[in-house]
Enzyme design. Structure first.
Site, PDB file in Angstrom:
ATOM      1  N   HIS A 182       0.889  -1.251  -0.101  1.00 43.18           N
ATOM      2  CA  HIS A 182       0.064   0.045   0.041  1.00 43.18           C
ATOM      3  C   HIS A 182       0.689   1.175  -0.054  1.00 43.18           C
ATOM      4  O   HIS A 182       0.213   2.319   0.612  1.00 43.18           O
ATOM      5  CB  HIS A 182      -0.807   0.052   1.243  1.00 43.18           C
ATOM      6  CG  HIS A 182      -2.100  -0.880   0.887  1.00 43.18           C
ATOM      7  ND1 HIS A 182      -3.399  -0.658   0.681  1.00 43.18           N
ATOM      8  CD2 HIS A 182      -2.132  -2.330   1.198  1.00 43.18           C
ATOM      9  CE1 HIS A 182      -4.110  -1.661   0.376  1.00 43.18           C
ATOM     10  NE2 HIS A 182      -3.286  -2.719   0.821  1.00 43.18           N
ATOM     11  N   THR A 183       2.291   1.102  -0.409  1.00 40.93           N
ATOM     12  CA  THR A 183       2.781   2.347  -0.656  1.00 40.93           C
ATOM     13  C   THR A 183       2.785   2.661  -2.031  1.00 40.93           C
ATOM     14  O   THR A 183       3.354   4.072  -2.376  1.00 40.93           O
ATOM     15  CB  THR A 183       4.282   1.971  -0.362  1.00 40.93           C
ATOM     16  OG1 THR A 183       4.557   0.863  -0.943  1.00 40.93           O
ATOM     17  CG2 THR A 183       4.562   1.876   1.202  1.00 40.93           C
ATOM     18  N   SER A 221     -11.279 -17.035 -23.356  1.00 42.27           N
ATOM     19  CA  SER A 221     -10.239 -17.192 -22.339  1.00 42.27           C
ATOM     20  C   SER A 221     -10.378 -18.680 -22.313  1.00 42.27           C
ATOM     21  O   SER A 221     -11.526 -19.345 -22.148  1.00 42.27           O
ATOM     22  CB  SER A 221     -10.847 -16.613 -21.139  1.00 42.27           C
ATOM     23  OG  SER A 221     -10.052 -17.337 -19.899  1.00 42.27           O
ATOM     24  N   LEU A 260      -2.273 -12.996  -6.209  1.00 42.00           N
ATOM     25  CA  LEU A 260      -0.975 -13.113  -6.656  1.00 42.00           C
ATOM     26  C   LEU A 260      -0.989 -12.379  -8.290  1.00 42.00           C
ATOM     27  O   LEU A 260      -0.203 -12.870  -9.027  1.00 42.00           O
ATOM     28  CB  LEU A 260      -0.663 -14.744  -7.021  1.00 42.00           C
ATOM     29  CG  LEU A 260      -0.536 -15.541  -5.818  1.00 42.00           C
ATOM     30  CD1 LEU A 260      -0.510 -16.812  -6.257  1.00 42.00           C
ATOM     31  CD2 LEU A 260       0.481 -14.998  -5.102  1.00 42.00           C
ATOM     32  N   SER A 261      -1.954 -11.390  -8.310  1.00 44.30           N
ATOM     33  CA  SER A 261      -2.137 -10.735  -9.646  1.00 44.30           C
ATOM     34  C   SER A 261      -2.233 -11.341 -10.862  1.00 44.30           C
ATOM     35  O   SER A 261      -1.697 -11.095 -11.833  1.00 44.30           O
ATOM     36  CB  SER A 261      -0.845  -9.701  -9.583  1.00 44.30           C
ATOM     37  OG  SER A 261      -0.771  -8.511  -8.690  1.00 44.30           O
ATOM     38  N   SER A 262      -3.277 -12.296 -10.963  1.00 41.97           N
ATOM     39  CA  SER A 262      -3.741 -12.905 -11.945  1.00 41.97           C
ATOM     40  C   SER A 262      -4.449 -11.542 -13.034  1.00 41.97           C
ATOM     41  O   SER A 262      -4.103 -11.976 -14.173  1.00 41.97           O
ATOM     42  CB  SER A 262      -4.966 -13.841 -11.693  1.00 41.97           C
ATOM     43  OG  SER A 262      -5.984 -13.148 -11.205  1.00 41.97           O
ATOM     44  N   GLU A 308      -6.735  -1.121 -15.608  1.00 40.52           N
ATOM     45  CA  GLU A 308      -7.171  -1.499 -14.410  1.00 40.52           C
ATOM     46  C   GLU A 308      -7.988  -0.422 -13.824  1.00 40.52           C
ATOM     47  O   GLU A 308      -9.081  -0.385 -13.043  1.00 40.52           O
ATOM     48  CB  GLU A 308      -5.945  -1.783 -13.485  1.00 40.52           C
ATOM     49  CG  GLU A 308      -6.640  -2.557 -11.922  1.00 40.52           C
ATOM     50  CD  GLU A 308      -6.025  -3.917 -11.832  1.00 40.52           C
ATOM     51  OE1 GLU A 308      -5.421  -4.703 -12.393  1.00 40.52           O
ATOM     52  OE2 GLU A 308      -6.153  -4.404 -10.587  1.00 40.52           O
ATOM     53  N   ALA A 345      -6.383 -15.190  -5.213  1.00 41.76           N
ATOM     54  CA  ALA A 345      -5.010 -15.276  -4.125  1.00 41.76           C
ATOM     55  C   ALA A 345      -4.445 -14.242  -3.991  1.00 41.76           C
ATOM     56  O   ALA A 345      -3.306 -14.387  -3.032  1.00 41.76           O
ATOM     57  CB  ALA A 345      -4.226 -16.607  -4.671  1.00 41.76           C
ATOM     58  N   ASP A 370       1.708  -3.961  -9.678  1.00 40.46           N
ATOM     59  CA  ASP A 370       1.478  -5.368 -10.043  1.00 40.46           C
ATOM     60  C   ASP A 370       1.860  -5.304 -11.547  1.00 40.46           C
ATOM     61  O   ASP A 370       2.438  -6.273 -12.069  1.00 40.46           O
ATOM     62  CB  ASP A 370       0.002  -5.886  -9.846  1.00 40.46           C
ATOM     63  CG  ASP A 370      -0.516  -5.576  -8.488  1.00 40.46           C
ATOM     64  OD1 ASP A 370       0.493  -5.632  -7.588  1.00 40.46           O
ATOM     65  OD2 ASP A 370      -1.481  -5.638  -8.289  1.00 40.46           O
TER      66      ASP A 370
HETATM   67  C1  GLA Z   1      -2.890  -4.665  -4.755  1.00 41.07           C
HETATM   68  C2  GLA Z   1      -2.877  -3.714  -5.734  1.00 41.07           C
HETATM   69  C3  GLA Z   1      -1.363  -2.791  -5.640  1.00 41.07           C
HETATM   70  C4  GLA Z   1      -1.025  -2.472  -4.430  1.00 41.07           C
HETATM   71  C5  GLA Z   1      -1.265  -3.566  -3.249  1.00 41.07           C
HETATM   72  C6  GLA Z   1      -0.933  -3.523  -2.055  1.00 41.07           C
HETATM   73  O1  GLA Z   1      -2.015  -5.751  -5.131  1.00 41.07           O
HETATM   74  O2  GLA Z   1      -3.222  -3.897  -6.755  1.00 41.07           O
HETATM   75  O3  GLA Z   1      -1.270  -1.742  -6.558  1.00 41.07           O
HETATM   76  O4  GLA Z   1      -1.478  -1.456  -3.912  1.00 41.07           O
HETATM   77  O5  GLA Z   1      -2.364  -4.233  -3.579  1.00 41.07           O
HETATM   78  O6  GLA Z   1       0.495  -3.150  -1.937  1.00 41.07           O
END
Ligand code: GLA
Length: 378
Positions: free
Chosen positions: A17-18, A52, A110-112, A145, A108, A157
């Site tokens: 969250h930075t 997909s 993990l940024s799918s 996004e 999860a 991400d």
């Molecule tokens: C999610 C968001 C990111 C980031 C994180 C927390 O993954 O997509 O941009 O803010 O949360 O660090």
């Protein structure tokens, strides 16, 4: 004509969250990812067709900008978003067929979604010969996004999915978007990053994420700085004394100390002292739990179990309210640490967690099979 690109999911080593506070993050790209295959003129009609491997129904839409975009299933907005935004920016995007296939677990943390967005953006850029540079690709994927999907996320991400490098974490300055690979030689140090997917349902994660972001922006406004990145850690007490809102004080303390932890971890890694970063990871978790208040019982239980089982450090990774925990664990202890997490979850009657080790892999890359002109013709 076809272009095939793969882009990975990610783990964040530290710096949570930075990113939307213009601060610092240190994620790394995973081996799991999404493959996007983009073919011009193959949609069978004048529109864009998206399929997909993980969804039953393909989606076909007319070619428009974001303002005229039709209602579509949520998953397809991550794909079509790039086409809508490019159209808004004056690119005449031709009829396209896009196929995506992902092995990043969804839900999860993990940024799918970044893997999906980034693989599509790179393949579209390649297929159309747009020649987008690093900054333009990052801006496009973050905007998909934020603007096309409507998630107020901070860009970490997408940045690491685009630019991650094998064997390295990616130190990112989220104000300038400068990035620098930092060696993360886990095996060389006899260490592993053990990931526990807690499978905790993401309770209220969307609303709470936006609330944290708004709180941070409000605190920066009250402190008279462009973003919380501009509060130096040495000025933290002074800044806290100037805020009369206890919640905002907690948010500021988390973000300012977390930025500082990222810088400290990067210094240790640069000095080849990987084993020494553990306490900083654990301190990051405490800050997320006590100050930013984005953890849940499953996550805290996994962190405690990992530490009890000998992890050098452990923390939740990602946006919070569920998702994954990482532990920095000596290789010989990996199995024992995993068993400890499973046992703690069974004791607490939580859903069984999924455990795996992660190592830094490369960011978005072209796969063979993509042909522009050439052998297969157009
Ligand atoms: C999610 C968001 C990111 C980031 C994180 C927390 O993954 O997509 O941009 O803010 O949360 O660090």
């Amino acid at each position: 004509m076809t272009a095939v690109w793969r882009a990975p999911g990610r783990i964040n080593l530290v710096g949570e969250h930075t990113d939307y506070n213009d601060g610092f993050v240190l994620p790394f790209a995973l081996e799991v990812g999404c493959t996007a295959t983009v073919t011009a003129g193959a949609s069978g009609d004048d529109g864009w067709r998206v399929r997909s491997a993980q969804e039953a129904q393909p989606v076909t839409v007319p070619r428009t900008g974001l303002g005229d975009a039709p209602e579509v299933p949520d998953w397809s907005r991550y794909v079509l978003g790039a086409l809508w935004l490019l159209t808004d920016r004056g690119v005449d995007v031709p009829p396209l067929a896009i196929e995506v296939d992902s092995d990043v677990p969804t839900g999860a943390g993990l940024s799918s979604s970044a893997a999906l967005v980034c693989s599509v953006a790179r393949a579209v850029d390649d297929q159309l010969g747009l020649g987008l540079d690093d900054d333009a690709l990052f801006a496009l994927t973050r905007d998909v996004e934020n603007d096309a999907v409507g998630a107020p996320t901070g860009g970490m991400d997408q940045l690491v999915s685009l630019r991650g490098q094998e064997g390295h974490a990616l130190f990112c300055d989220m104000r300038s978007h400068d990035t620098r690979p930092v060696p993360l030689d886990l095996a060389g140090q006899g260490l592993a990053v053990l990931v526990a997917d807690t499978r905790a349902p993401h309770r209220h994660s969307d609303g709470e994420y936006g609330a944290r972001r708004r709180g941070c922006e409000e605190a920066a406004r009250r402190l008279g700085v462009p973003a919380l990145r501009d509060v130096a850690v040495g000025d933290l007490d002074d800044a806290l004394a100037r805020l009369d809102d206890a919640e905002l004080r907690r948010y500021v303390r988390h973000v300012v100390t977390e930025d500082d932890r990222v810088l400290s971890v990067v210094r240790l890694l640069d000095d080849d002292r990987l084993a020494d970063i553990g306490p900083l990871l654990t301190a990051s978790h405490a800050s997320m739990r006590d100050d930013f208040q984005i953890t849940v019982p499953e996550v805290d239980t996994a962190v405690d179990a990992l530490l009890d089982a000998g992890a050098l450090g452990a923390r939740m990774t990602g946006g919070g309210f569920g998702g994954c925990v990482i532990g920095l664990v000596p290789e010989p202890d990996v199995e024992r640490a995993g068993d400890a997490v499973r046992a703690a979850f069974a004791d607490a009657a939580f859903t069984e967690p999924a455990l795996f080790t992660a190592r830094p892999a490369r960011g978005a890359h072209r796969l063979p099979g993509g042909v522009r002109g050439g052998a297969l013709g157009s």
